[in-house]
Design an enzyme around this catalytic site. Structure first.
Site, short mmCIF file in Angstrom:
data_model
loop_
_atom_site.label_atom_id
_atom_site.label_comp_id
_atom_site.label_asym_id
_atom_site.label_seq_id
_atom_site.Cartn_x
_atom_site.Cartn_y
_atom_site.Cartn_z
N ASP A 98 78.16 -55.00 42.97
CA ASP A 98 76.76 -54.88 42.57
C ASP A 98 75.98 -56.09 43.07
O ASP A 98 76.54 -57.18 43.28
CB ASP A 98 76.65 -54.80 41.04
CG ASP A 98 75.32 -54.20 40.59
OD1 ASP A 98 75.29 -52.98 40.34
OD2 ASP A 98 74.33 -54.95 40.48
N ASP A 124 75.18 -57.13 48.61
CA ASP A 124 73.89 -56.56 49.00
C ASP A 124 74.21 -55.57 50.10
O ASP A 124 74.50 -55.95 51.24
CB ASP A 124 72.95 -57.66 49.51
CG ASP A 124 71.62 -57.10 50.00
OD1 ASP A 124 71.42 -55.87 49.96
OD2 ASP A 124 70.77 -57.91 50.44
N TYR A 219 62.29 -42.00 48.79
CA TYR A 219 63.59 -41.77 48.14
C TYR A 219 64.18 -40.43 48.58
O TYR A 219 65.36 -40.36 48.96
CB TYR A 219 63.42 -41.79 46.63
CG TYR A 219 64.72 -41.56 45.88
CD1 TYR A 219 65.67 -42.58 45.78
CD2 TYR A 219 65.01 -40.33 45.30
CE1 TYR A 219 66.87 -42.37 45.11
CE2 TYR A 219 66.20 -40.11 44.63
CZ TYR A 219 67.12 -41.13 44.54
OH TYR A 219 68.31 -40.92 43.88
N LYS A 223 67.74 -39.80 50.69
CA LYS A 223 68.86 -39.03 50.17
C LYS A 223 69.16 -37.80 51.03
O LYS A 223 70.30 -37.32 51.08
CB LYS A 223 68.59 -38.63 48.72
CG LYS A 223 68.65 -39.81 47.75
CD LYS A 223 70.02 -40.51 47.82
CE LYS A 223 70.17 -41.62 46.83
NZ LYS A 223 71.51 -42.27 46.88
#
Length: 315
Positions: A98, A124, A219, A223
């Site tokens: 994370d 990252d 977004y 995706k």
């Protein structure tokens, strides 16, 4: 008057003769097809296994993730956190990766307190050197990478707005994390999976792609790209024993605060359109993730699987 008795006799003879000719022709055709089948059998490449035997013995272990090294990106919270906890509970060695190391450490402690084994790594995913360092840390700790779950993404902090009003910097950041980040993680683990002759890569897309959700163009676009990447990677990596699949979740309720939180009415409306009319939670993704991470899914690759309570089916 013409006597019709001889005429009927002639007809009878004609019919019998026609039937005999049909039977003769049918016999010739049958012998011809039989010869062709025999010839085909002689020239056909012999099977390496029978249709009933895949050549890979099935066992309960094929459905187990025990001892598998599983990297889950974005595992400090939300869906990733629950996946890390569940994989560790099933005996996997969970890598909690994370951007926020403090959150990753918290999840590792939860796993260890429950008797599991895990490693916290700061990463990252949009930074090539950071991703390389993550994989190096895993190799140093456990010597291999069996499963990669590309869960990290920018979503909760996105503000909704018409596509013309999306700042270019925000557009590029979303694609950098959600698309390039997925690519960098796959590229970093692929050599290790190739060397082992085994690998499971599971990407995470979104049902916003099929719904064409408005005011989330950056977004949704990112995706959709993940689905295309999944298809292409599956073809490039299939001969190395590596499968690449994609999960397309529905609206998942997590502990993560979002910039634009769906209203209760909105969640209820979405649930009412599903075949299973209830809200979706992170544990709903665990079963399909487990399966795609195991040897049992060895012949499934390049697939995008909807896990949305039947929302897609019902729409």
């Amino acid at each position: 008057m013409i006597d019709d008795i001889p005429y009927r006799g002639i007809l009878s003879i004609g019919v019998r003769r026609a039937n005999w000719q049909i039977l003769l022709t049918r016999g010739r055709l049958q012998r011809h097809h039989k010869a062709r089948r025999e010839e085909s059998t002689m020239t056909m490449t012999p099977l390496t296994h029978t249709p009933q035997d895949s050549g890979v013995p099935a066992s309960a272990r094929d459905f187990s993730v025990e001892g598998r090294v599983v990297i889950i990106t974005g595992a400090g919270q939300g869906i990733g956190r629950e996946l890390a906890r569940q994989f560790a509970a099933a005996g996997a060695l969970a890598v909690v990766a994370d951007l926020n190391l403090g959150k990753a450490d918290t999840v590792v402690k939860e796993i260890q307190d429950a008797g599991g084994d895990a490693l916290a790594v700061r990463v990252d995913v949009a930074d090539e050197s950071s991703v390389a360092a993550m994989v190096d840390a895993v190799i140093e700790k456990w010597g291999r990478v069996d499963v990669l779950i590309n869960n990290a993404a920018i979503f909760a902090t996105i503000e909704k707005g018409p596509f013309e009003e999306i700042p270019l910097a925000q557009w590029e950041q979303v694609l950098r994390v959600n698309v390039t980040g997925t690519y960098l993680c796959v590229r970093a683990v692929a050599p290790h999976m190739r060397a082992a002759g085994f690998g499971r890569i599971i990407n995470v897309s979104s049902d916003t792609v099929t719904r064409g959700t408005v005011n989330y163009l950056h977004y949704v676009t990112s995706k959709a790209a993940v689905i295309g990447m999944t298809n292409s990677l599956a073809r490039e990596l299939g001969h190395d024993g590596i499968t690449v699949n994609c999960i397309r979740p529905g609206m998942v309720a997590t502990e993560v605060e979002r910039t634009v939180n769906p209203t209760i009415e909105g969640r209820e409306r979405a649930a009412s359109q599903q075949c299973i009319p209830r809200g979706m939670v992170p544990t709903d993704l665990v079963g399909v993730m487990f399966f795609l991470a195991t040897p049992a899914s060895a012949f499934i690759t390049g697939q995008t699987i909807a896990c949305d309570g039947g929302y897609t089916h019902s729409s």
